[in-house]
Motif scaffolding. Structure first.
Motif, short mmCIF file in Angstrom:
data_model
loop_
_atom_site.label_atom_id
_atom_site.label_comp_id
_atom_site.label_asym_id
_atom_site.label_seq_id
_atom_site.Cartn_x
_atom_site.Cartn_y
_atom_site.Cartn_z
N ASP A 121 0.82 -1.21 0.00
CA ASP A 121 0.00 0.00 0.00
C ASP A 121 0.86 1.26 0.00
OD1 ASP A 121 -2.29 -1.51 0.03
OD2 ASP A 121 -2.46 -1.50 2.21
N VAL A 122 2.09 1.13 0.48
CA VAL A 122 3.02 2.27 0.53
C VAL A 122 4.22 1.98 -0.37
CG1 VAL A 122 2.32 3.14 2.79
CG2 VAL A 122 4.02 1.32 2.65
N GLY A 123 3.94 1.44 -1.56
CA GLY A 123 5.01 0.97 -2.43
C GLY A 123 6.02 2.04 -2.80
N ILE A 124 5.56 3.23 -3.19
CA ILE A 124 6.49 4.28 -3.60
C ILE A 124 7.31 4.77 -2.41
CG2 ILE A 124 4.75 6.11 -3.33
CD1 ILE A 124 7.68 5.92 -5.86
N PHE A 125 6.68 4.81 -1.22
CA PHE A 125 7.41 5.19 -0.01
C PHE A 125 8.51 4.18 0.28
CE2 PHE A 125 7.97 4.82 4.60
CZ PHE A 125 8.31 6.12 4.93
N TYR A 126 8.19 2.89 0.14
CA TYR A 126 9.19 1.84 0.34
C TYR A 126 10.34 1.97 -0.64
CZ TYR A 126 11.24 -2.80 -0.30
OH TYR A 126 12.13 -3.83 -0.46
N ALA A 127 10.02 2.17 -1.93
CA ALA A 127 11.06 2.23 -2.96
C ALA A 127 12.03 3.38 -2.70
CB ALA A 127 10.42 2.39 -4.34
N LEU A 128 11.50 4.55 -2.35
CA LEU A 128 12.36 5.70 -2.09
C LEU A 128 13.15 5.51 -0.80
CD1 LEU A 128 9.94 8.61 -3.08
CD2 LEU A 128 11.81 7.64 -4.42
N ALA A 129 12.55 4.82 0.17
CA ALA A 129 13.25 4.60 1.45
C ALA A 129 14.44 3.66 1.27
CB ALA A 129 12.28 4.03 2.48
N VAL A 130 14.25 2.53 0.58
CA VAL A 130 15.35 1.57 0.44
C VAL A 130 16.43 2.10 -0.51
CG1 VAL A 130 13.91 -0.42 0.98
CG2 VAL A 130 14.17 0.30 -1.40
N SER A 131 16.04 2.95 -1.46
CA SER A 131 17.04 3.51 -2.37
C SER A 131 18.02 4.41 -1.62
CB SER A 131 16.37 4.30 -3.49
OG SER A 131 15.77 5.49 -3.00
N SER A 132 17.56 5.03 -0.53
CA SER A 132 18.43 5.92 0.24
C SER A 132 19.42 5.16 1.11
CB SER A 132 17.58 6.85 1.11
OG SER A 132 16.86 6.12 2.08
N LEU A 133 19.26 3.83 1.23
CA LEU A 133 20.19 3.05 2.04
C LEU A 133 21.58 2.97 1.41
CD1 LEU A 133 17.94 0.01 3.09
CD2 LEU A 133 18.59 1.98 4.49
N SER A 134 21.65 3.23 0.11
CA SER A 134 22.95 3.13 -0.57
C SER A 134 23.96 4.10 0.00
CB SER A 134 22.78 3.38 -2.06
OG SER A 134 22.29 4.68 -2.31
N VAL A 135 23.48 5.24 0.52
CA VAL A 135 24.42 6.23 1.08
C VAL A 135 25.15 5.65 2.29
CG1 VAL A 135 22.74 7.31 2.64
CG2 VAL A 135 24.65 8.65 1.76
N VAL A 136 24.49 4.72 3.01
CA VAL A 136 25.15 4.07 4.15
C VAL A 136 26.33 3.23 3.66
CG1 VAL A 136 24.85 2.46 6.07
CG2 VAL A 136 22.99 4.03 5.45
N LEU A 161 23.68 12.94 -2.07
CA LEU A 161 22.50 12.10 -2.01
C LEU A 161 21.45 12.66 -1.06
CD1 LEU A 161 24.09 8.53 -2.06
CD2 LEU A 161 23.21 9.87 -3.95
N ILE A 162 21.90 13.21 0.07
CA ILE A 162 20.96 13.80 1.02
C ILE A 162 20.28 15.01 0.40
CG2 ILE A 162 20.78 15.04 3.21
CD1 ILE A 162 23.00 13.17 4.26
N ALA A 163 21.04 15.84 -0.32
CA ALA A 163 20.47 17.04 -0.93
C ALA A 163 19.43 16.69 -1.98
CB ALA A 163 21.59 17.90 -1.55
N TYR A 164 19.69 15.66 -2.79
CA TYR A 164 18.79 15.35 -3.91
C TYR A 164 17.70 14.34 -3.55
CZ TYR A 164 21.34 18.20 -7.19
OH TYR A 164 21.88 19.28 -7.84
N GLU A 165 17.74 13.80 -2.32
CA GLU A 165 16.61 13.01 -1.86
C GLU A 165 15.34 13.86 -1.77
OE1 GLU A 165 15.79 9.92 -0.99
OE2 GLU A 165 17.70 9.03 -1.57
N LEU A 166 15.50 15.12 -1.35
CA LEU A 166 14.34 16.00 -1.17
C LEU A 166 13.62 16.29 -2.48
CD1 LEU A 166 15.72 18.46 1.53
CD2 LEU A 166 13.87 16.82 1.79
N PRO A 167 14.30 16.79 -3.51
CA PRO A 167 13.56 16.99 -4.77
C PRO A 167 13.03 15.70 -5.38
CG PRO A 167 15.92 17.39 -5.07
CD PRO A 167 15.68 17.28 -3.61
N LEU A 168 13.73 14.58 -5.15
CA LEU A 168 13.26 13.30 -5.66
C LEU A 168 11.91 12.94 -5.05
CD1 LEU A 168 14.18 10.81 -7.45
CD2 LEU A 168 14.89 9.76 -5.29
N VAL A 169 11.81 13.07 -3.73
CA VAL A 169 10.56 12.74 -3.04
C VAL A 169 9.47 13.75 -3.39
CG1 VAL A 169 9.48 12.55 -0.77
CG2 VAL A 169 11.75 11.57 -1.15
N LEU A 170 9.82 15.04 -3.41
CA LEU A 170 8.83 16.07 -3.69
C LEU A 170 8.30 15.95 -5.13
CD1 LEU A 170 10.49 19.13 -1.92
CD2 LEU A 170 8.54 17.78 -1.13
N ALA A 171 9.14 15.50 -6.08
CA ALA A 171 8.69 15.33 -7.45
C ALA A 171 7.63 14.24 -7.54
CB ALA A 171 9.88 14.99 -8.35
#
Length: 350
Positions: A121-136, A161-171
């Motif tokens: 039900d939160v598929g896009i939220f999941y996809a964006l969340a796990v994609s940000s794990l690469s920075v770790v 990656l932190i800077a461009y996570e915001l426009p990615l999510v907002l888009a």
């Protein structure tokens, strides 16, 4: 027993959830690397060579089609080297973290009515969340290498990656507002069943109404994958090679697979969010035939988006670090906020 009865009995057999999950994950683990191999050949090697008026790889296999396989075998044969002062455990785990974060994105990408590993039900939220794990994983690689250039590349990548996570999510928020859901499968359905001023001939692909969001999404993806013109974390002319400078053999191959696997994962997300995904605006979207045709339709759309991503990669020169941050904070984020407000107004009014 008749053929129809046998088929009914077969369909009545319920596969345990754990078994179906293992099967689906196995398919992802086999299909994704194979697809990345083929797509990487088509769009990285040959597309770049044609843009630069040359032939590209020609020796490995027919017309050079096995070049990436040859490169993979070469990397596997190389010696696995650990720097003397490196943290061996963290150093070894970093490429795996990057690669796993890439594969986890594919879990929720639908390619048909039933052709999806996990419909959330939160598929896009999941996809964006796990994609940000690469920075770790990138920070782990930079710090554990005991190399100042690797650390500098890791810190650059983290800031980028932190800077461009915001426009990615907002888009993506504009699409979520229009579709009224975070479920990627329902976003596909909303576009296929939608209408443009009462006409549903092509459905309502959100790229028409969310062209600003699509542009922001592509720019943010370019930065998220650290591809030119956003390749400061791996700038060979400045910091030797960035966070992966100390890696050799198959561990370096993992970083390579993670980079291009993420590029195609984001291309698939863009195809789902803005181009209607696997669906066509005619036909029964619940019909089993879309489980066969859907992956082909999806592949065509992914290739179109990937062509744009790699076209940008081979066209524009590298930005300075201050230019990169200014683009994100002073242009893309305000523009994406304006897009959200306008989308919300039209959603309420119309």
């Amino acid at each position: 027993m008749t053929g129809a009865a046998a088929m009914s009995s077969l369909l009545a057999v319920e596969i345990p959830y754990w078994a179906s999950t293992i099967i689906k994950l196995g398919v992802v683990a086999l299909v994704v690397p194979t697809a990345a191999l083929v797509l990487g050949y088509v769009f990285l090697l040959k597309m770049m060579s044609f843009m630069q008026s040359r032939l590209g790889p020609m020796e490995a296999g027919p017309y050079g089609t096995l070049q990436l396989l040859a490169d993979g075998l070469k990397f596997i044969q190389k010696e696995d080297i650990f720097p003397e002062k490196a943290d061996r455990t963290v150093f070894a785990l970093a490429p795996l973290v990057v690669l796993v974060s890439t594969f986890l994105i594919y879990v929720v990408i639908p390619t048909g009515p039933d052709a999806v590993v996990a419909q959330l039900d939160v598929g896009i939220f999941y996809a964006l969340a796990v994609s940000s794990l690469s920075v770790v994983g990138i920070l782990m690689a930079g710090w554990a290498s005991a190399n100042k250039y690797a650390l500098m590349g890791g810190l650059r990548a983290a800031g980028q990656l932190i800077a461009y996570e915001l426009p990615l999510v907002l888009a993506v928020m504009g699409v979520v507002i229009q579709a009224g859901t975070l479920d990627l499968q329902k976003i596909v359905t909303a576009q296929a069943n939608g209408e443009i001023f009462g006409w549903g001939g092509i459905g309502n692909p959100f790229i028409i109404t969310q062209f600003v969001g699509f542009f922001i999404f592509l720019v943010a993806v370019q930065a998220e994958t650290t591809q030119p013109p956003f390749d400061m974390p791996v700038a060979e002319s400045e910091i030797v090679g960035g966070y992966q400078v100390e890696y050799t053999g198959f561990r370096f191959l993992f970083f390579f697979m993670g980079e291009f696997g993420t590029a195609f994962a984001f291309a698939a997300l863009a195809a789902v969010l803005f181009l209607g995904g696997w669906a066509l605006p005619w036909g029964d979207l619940t019909h089993w035939g879309f489980n066969i045709a859907g992956p082909v339709i999806m592949l065509v759309k992914v290739l179109a988006v990937a062509a744009l991503i790699f076209w940008f990669r081979f066209t524009y020169p590298r930005l300075r670090e201050d230019q990169l941050q200014r683009l994100a904070w002073k242009f893309l984020i305000p523009l994406s906020l304006v897009n959200i407000v306008v989308t919300g107004i039209f959603k309420v009014v119309l």
